[in-house]
Design a protein around this motif. Sequence first.
Motif, PDB file in Angstrom:
ATOM      1  N   ALA A  55       9.795  -5.438  50.594  1.00  0.00           N
ATOM      2  CA  ALA A  55       8.871  -5.961  49.592  1.00  0.00           C
ATOM      3  C   ALA A  55       7.868  -4.921  49.154  1.00  0.00           C
ATOM      4  CB  ALA A  55       8.124  -7.175  50.158  1.00  0.00           C
ATOM      5  N   LEU A  56       7.887  -3.743  49.807  1.00  0.00           N
ATOM      6  CA  LEU A  56       6.977  -2.683  49.413  1.00  0.00           C
ATOM      7  C   LEU A  56       7.367  -2.147  48.039  1.00  0.00           C
ATOM      8  CD1 LEU A  56       6.960  -0.782  52.808  1.00  0.00           C
ATOM      9  CD2 LEU A  56       5.083  -2.103  51.853  1.00  0.00           C
ATOM     10  N   ALA A  57       6.441  -1.469  47.414  1.00  0.00           N
ATOM     11  CA  ALA A  57       6.755  -0.840  46.126  1.00  0.00           C
ATOM     12  C   ALA A  57       7.956   0.069  46.304  1.00  0.00           C
ATOM     13  CB  ALA A  57       5.556  -0.023  45.647  1.00  0.00           C
ATOM     14  N   LEU A  58       8.953  -0.069  45.434  1.00  0.00           N
ATOM     15  CA  LEU A  58      10.196   0.666  45.604  1.00  0.00           C
ATOM     16  C   LEU A  58       9.986   2.124  45.246  1.00  0.00           C
ATOM     17  CD1 LEU A  58      12.736  -1.901  44.136  1.00  0.00           C
ATOM     18  CD2 LEU A  58      12.026  -1.567  46.496  1.00  0.00           C
ATOM     19  N   LEU A  59      10.448   2.984  46.153  1.00  0.00           N
ATOM     20  CA  LEU A  59      10.329   4.414  45.937  1.00  0.00           C
ATOM     21  C   LEU A  59      11.711   4.969  45.633  1.00  0.00           C
ATOM     22  CD1 LEU A  59       7.984   5.181  48.940  1.00  0.00           C
ATOM     23  CD2 LEU A  59       7.350   4.803  46.556  1.00  0.00           C
ATOM     24  N   ALA A  60      11.744   6.143  45.074  1.00  0.00           N
ATOM     25  CA  ALA A  60      13.024   6.732  44.684  1.00  0.00           C
ATOM     26  C   ALA A  60      13.877   6.970  45.915  1.00  0.00           C
ATOM     27  CB  ALA A  60      12.796   8.058  43.971  1.00  0.00           C
ATOM     28  N   GLY A  61      15.117   6.492  45.935  1.00  0.00           N
ATOM     29  CA  GLY A  61      16.018   6.667  47.068  1.00  0.00           C
ATOM     30  C   GLY A  61      16.855   7.906  46.904  1.00  0.00           C
ATOM     31  N   CYS A  62      17.536   8.248  48.011  1.00  0.00           N
ATOM     32  CA  CYS A  62      18.394   9.423  47.997  1.00  0.00           C
ATOM     33  C   CYS A  62      19.836   9.052  47.689  1.00  0.00           C
ATOM     34  CB  CYS A  62      18.330  10.144  49.350  1.00  0.00           C
ATOM     35  SG  CYS A  62      16.686  10.795  49.700  1.00  0.00           S
ATOM     36  N   GLY A  63      20.108   7.763  47.556  1.00  0.00           N
ATOM     37  CA  GLY A  63      21.440   7.340  47.144  1.00  0.00           C
ATOM     38  C   GLY A  63      22.513   7.559  48.173  1.00  0.00           C
ATOM     39  N   GLY A  64      22.192   7.570  49.465  1.00  0.00           N
ATOM     40  CA  GLY A  64      23.213   7.740  50.504  1.00  0.00           C
ATOM     41  C   GLY A  64      23.453   9.183  50.815  1.00  0.00           C
ATOM     42  N   SER A  65      23.806   9.994  49.818  1.00  0.00           N
ATOM     43  CA  SER A  65      23.898  11.442  49.961  1.00  0.00           C
ATOM     44  C   SER A  65      24.230  12.007  48.610  1.00  0.00           C
ATOM     45  CB  SER A  65      24.991  11.839  50.970  1.00  0.00           C
ATOM     46  OG  SER A  65      26.266  11.790  50.373  1.00  0.00           O
ATOM     47  N   ALA A  66      24.176  13.318  48.537  1.00  0.00           N
ATOM     48  CA  ALA A  66      24.455  13.974  47.265  1.00  0.00           C
ATOM     49  C   ALA A  66      25.932  14.306  47.124  1.00  0.00           C
ATOM     50  CB  ALA A  66      23.619  15.253  47.155  1.00  0.00           C
ATOM     51  N   GLY A  67      26.725  13.883  48.087  1.00  0.00           N
ATOM     52  CA  GLY A  67      28.127  14.255  48.089  1.00  0.00           C
ATOM     53  C   GLY A  67      28.971  13.430  47.134  1.00  0.00           C
ATOM     54  N   SER A  68      30.226  13.817  46.988  1.00  0.00           N
ATOM     55  CA  SER A  68      31.177  13.095  46.154  1.00  0.00           C
ATOM     56  C   SER A  68      32.519  13.141  46.833  1.00  0.00           C
ATOM     57  CB  SER A  68      31.246  13.742  44.762  1.00  0.00           C
ATOM     58  OG  SER A  68      31.862  15.014  44.848  1.00  0.00           O
ATOM     59  N   ASP A  69      33.486  12.443  46.254  1.00  0.00           N
ATOM     60  CA  ASP A  69      34.823  12.397  46.830  1.00  0.00           C
ATOM     61  C   ASP A  69      35.738  13.459  46.237  1.00  0.00           C
ATOM     62  OD1 ASP A  69      34.158  10.254  48.447  1.00  0.00           O
ATOM     63  OD2 ASP A  69      34.558   8.803  46.843  1.00  0.00           O
ATOM     64  N   SER A  70      35.173  14.379  45.449  1.00  0.00           N
ATOM     65  CA  SER A  70      35.979  15.426  44.835  1.00  0.00           C
ATOM     66  C   SER A  70      36.342  16.473  45.876  1.00  0.00           C
ATOM     67  CB  SER A  70      35.208  16.078  43.688  1.00  0.00           C
ATOM     68  OG  SER A  70      34.000  16.623  44.170  1.00  0.00           O
ATOM     69  N   ASP A  71      37.239  17.402  45.484  1.00  0.00           N
ATOM     70  CA  ASP A  71      37.636  18.462  46.403  1.00  0.00           C
ATOM     71  C   ASP A  71      36.418  19.295  46.794  1.00  0.00           C
ATOM     72  OD1 ASP A  71      40.199  17.588  46.240  1.00  0.00           O
ATOM     73  OD2 ASP A  71      40.796  19.028  44.679  1.00  0.00           O
ATOM     74  N   GLY A  72      36.478  19.882  47.979  1.00  0.00           N
ATOM     75  CA  GLY A  72      35.370  20.702  48.438  1.00  0.00           C
ATOM     76  C   GLY A  72      34.659  20.034  49.597  1.00  0.00           C
ATOM     77  N   PRO A  73      33.680  20.704  50.186  1.00  0.00           N
ATOM     78  CA  PRO A  73      32.984  20.150  51.348  1.00  0.00           C
ATOM     79  C   PRO A  73      32.167  18.913  50.988  1.00  0.00           C
ATOM     80  CG  PRO A  73      31.882  22.136  50.574  1.00  0.00           C
ATOM     81  CD  PRO A  73      33.163  22.034  49.817  1.00  0.00           C
ATOM     82  N   GLU A  74      32.102  17.982  51.931  1.00  0.00           N
ATOM     83  CA  GLU A  74      31.265  16.797  51.746  1.00  0.00           C
ATOM     84  C   GLU A  74      29.807  17.191  51.953  1.00  0.00           C
ATOM     85  OE1 GLU A  74      32.494  13.015  53.608  1.00  0.00           O
ATOM     86  OE2 GLU A  74      34.173  14.169  54.415  1.00  0.00           O
ATOM     87  N   PHE A 117      24.415  25.252  60.568  1.00  0.00           N
ATOM     88  CA  PHE A 117      25.501  24.275  60.606  1.00  0.00           C
ATOM     89  C   PHE A 117      26.438  24.487  59.420  1.00  0.00           C
ATOM     90  CE2 PHE A 117      27.082  20.173  58.934  1.00  0.00           C
ATOM     91  CZ  PHE A 117      27.942  19.830  59.972  1.00  0.00           C
ATOM     92  N   ASN A 118      25.872  24.683  58.249  1.00  0.00           N
ATOM     93  CA  ASN A 118      26.699  24.897  57.058  1.00  0.00           C
ATOM     94  C   ASN A 118      27.588  26.122  57.209  1.00  0.00           C
ATOM     95  OD1 ASN A 118      25.470  22.678  55.891  1.00  0.00           O
ATOM     96  ND2 ASN A 118      23.962  23.882  54.762  1.00  0.00           N
ATOM     97  N   ALA A 119      27.049  27.168  57.844  1.00  0.00           N
ATOM     98  CA  ALA A 119      27.817  28.405  58.014  1.00  0.00           C
ATOM     99  C   ALA A 119      28.854  28.297  59.127  1.00  0.00           C
ATOM    100  CB  ALA A 119      26.869  29.562  58.307  1.00  0.00           C
ATOM    101  N   SER A 120      28.697  27.279  59.991  1.00  0.00           N
ATOM    102  CA  SER A 120      29.578  27.166  61.158  1.00  0.00           C
ATOM    103  C   SER A 120      30.936  26.568  60.836  1.00  0.00           C
ATOM    104  CB  SER A 120      28.905  26.314  62.243  1.00  0.00           C
ATOM    105  OG  SER A 120      28.862  24.941  61.862  1.00  0.00           O
ATOM    106  N   GLN A 121      31.086  25.951  59.661  1.00  0.00           N
ATOM    107  CA  GLN A 121      32.348  25.297  59.290  1.00  0.00           C
ATOM    108  C   GLN A 121      32.407  25.137  57.764  1.00  0.00           C
ATOM    109  OE1 GLN A 121      31.625  21.896  58.037  1.00  0.00           O
ATOM    110  NE2 GLN A 121      29.555  22.721  58.296  1.00  0.00           N
ATOM    111  N   ASP A 122      33.553  24.734  57.267  1.00  0.00           N
ATOM    112  CA  ASP A 122      33.757  24.659  55.820  1.00  0.00           C
ATOM    113  C   ASP A 122      33.912  23.236  55.297  1.00  0.00           C
ATOM    114  OD1 ASP A 122      33.827  27.493  55.634  1.00  0.00           O
ATOM    115  OD2 ASP A 122      35.944  27.487  56.253  1.00  0.00           O
ATOM    116  N   ASP A 123      33.867  22.241  56.179  1.00  0.00           N
ATOM    117  CA  ASP A 123      34.143  20.870  55.749  1.00  0.00           C
ATOM    118  C   ASP A 123      32.920  20.139  55.201  1.00  0.00           C
ATOM    119  OD1 ASP A 123      36.827  21.057  56.542  1.00  0.00           O
ATOM    120  OD2 ASP A 123      36.297  20.554  58.615  1.00  0.00           O
TER     121      ASP A 123
END
Length: 410
Positions: free
Chosen positions: A15-34, A59-65
Motif C-alpha cells: 500500500a506504500l507509494a509505488l516506486l520504480a521496480g527493476c522488473g525481475g531482471s534486465a535479462g531476456s530469452d535471446s541468445d547470449g548470457p542471461e 563473477f561475470n569474468a568467471s564464466q560465460d553463461d
Amino acid sequence: MRHHRLGVSICAVTALALLAGCGGSAGSDSDGPETITFAASMLGEPTRGPQLTALLEKFNASQDDYVIEPVSIPFASFGTTIFTQLGQGKGPDVIAFDQMNIYEAADAKLIRPLDDVVKGIDLTAASESLKMDDHQWGVPLDVSNYALIYNPDLVKQPPTTFEEFKKVAREQTTAGRFGFAFRTTQAEEAGVWYDLSNFVYGAGGAWSDDAGNPTINSPQTVAGVKAFAEVYQAGVIPKGSTAADYRRMFATGKVAMMIDNGGIPTVLRGTNPDIPIAAAPAPFPTRSIGQVMAAIGINANTKHPEAAEAFVRWFLGKEAQTTVQGFLGGSLVATGVERTTEELAKSPFVTVFDAQSDHARSFIPTGLEVETPRIRSAVVQAVLNALQSGGDIQQALDGAQDKAKQIAGE
C-alpha cells in the motif's frame, strides 16, 4: 536448529507509494548470457561499495553463461523500495536484505528457499538464524559482531567494567570532544534498538525468552535500559547526533569511544585513513553482545532462477568468501574463512570482533522475528519518551511489555 514462528503478512507494504521496480531482471530469452540484477545498500558505500561491485565483475569474468549487474539503493529507503517492488512481482533477482527484512520476505513468500543451493556447503552457525520452517531462506553477506571501539591515542587502557567505562567517558568529554556516542532519536529507531540491546544483553537481559514470550520488563532487561539511561544523562554523548554524525566525529578525534559493529572501522577509515582504531569487549557485566547481519536472498519472481542460484553458489565459494571478508573489515562471512596475514597486519583489532562470536546474539527476539519491527517501535518510543521527559524506566518498560504481548498474541 531453531524453527521460527512465521505468519504475519506484510501485505500492507504494497500500500506504500509505488516506486520504480527493476522488473525481475534486465535479462531476456535471446541468445547470449542471461543478465540478472543484485541489490545491496552496501553498493552505495564509498569504501565497500566499489569492492563489492568489483566482486560482481569477478563473477561475470568467471564464466560465460550469466552476467550480474549491481543495483544501488540507499540504506534509508532500501527496505521500503525493495518490498514495494517485490509486492508488485518485480525487483532485483538477488537481494541483500537486513536480517529483519529477510524474515518478512520469507513470511510473505517473496523469496525462494535456498535449500538446494547450500547443499554440501559448510555454513557458519550464524546462517542457522536464516533457517525458518525447515527451509534456508538466505545466506549471510556479512555478519558483524559488536565490541567497544576506541581511539587508543585518547584512551590508553580500555575500560573493563561499567564503572571504569563511565569514568573514562567523563574524563574524555572535554571542549569539542565527547567520551562516548550512541543514537538517541526516533528517526533512527533501528539504530537505537541496536544500541539499547547491547546494554540489555550486557546486563544479562533479553527481549524475549526461548519460547517467544516478551521479557521487556524483566529485572535484567530493566537493568540494561537503566544503564543506557545513566550514560544518556551523564553528559558524555552528543545527544541527537545520527550514527553518520558521530562516526565522522570519531574519525576526526571528536569521539573517544563507541560500541559498534565490526564493519564500522572500514567506514571510519573511509573518512580518515589515519584514524587510530582499537577494539575491546564491551565493558558490561556479561560478555553477551549484539550481532547484525545482511543476508542474501533470491527473488521469488525472478525470471532467471538458475542464474541467480549459480551466483549465490559462486559467492559461497572460498575465493569469493575470502575476498568479501577481506574488504568487510571486522565482519565475518557465510563460511568459515580464515583471516589473511594482510588483514591481521592492517587491522589487528579484527580478532577482537571475531572473538565475540561465542557471545554474540541477534537483535531479533527469539520467536518474534516477524513481529520485531512493531515491538521494536514500541520499546524505543517508550524508552526515548522516558529519557526525554525524565519518566520512570520501569514504568515505561511495563507499558512496552503490555504492547509487545498484544502484538505477539495477534
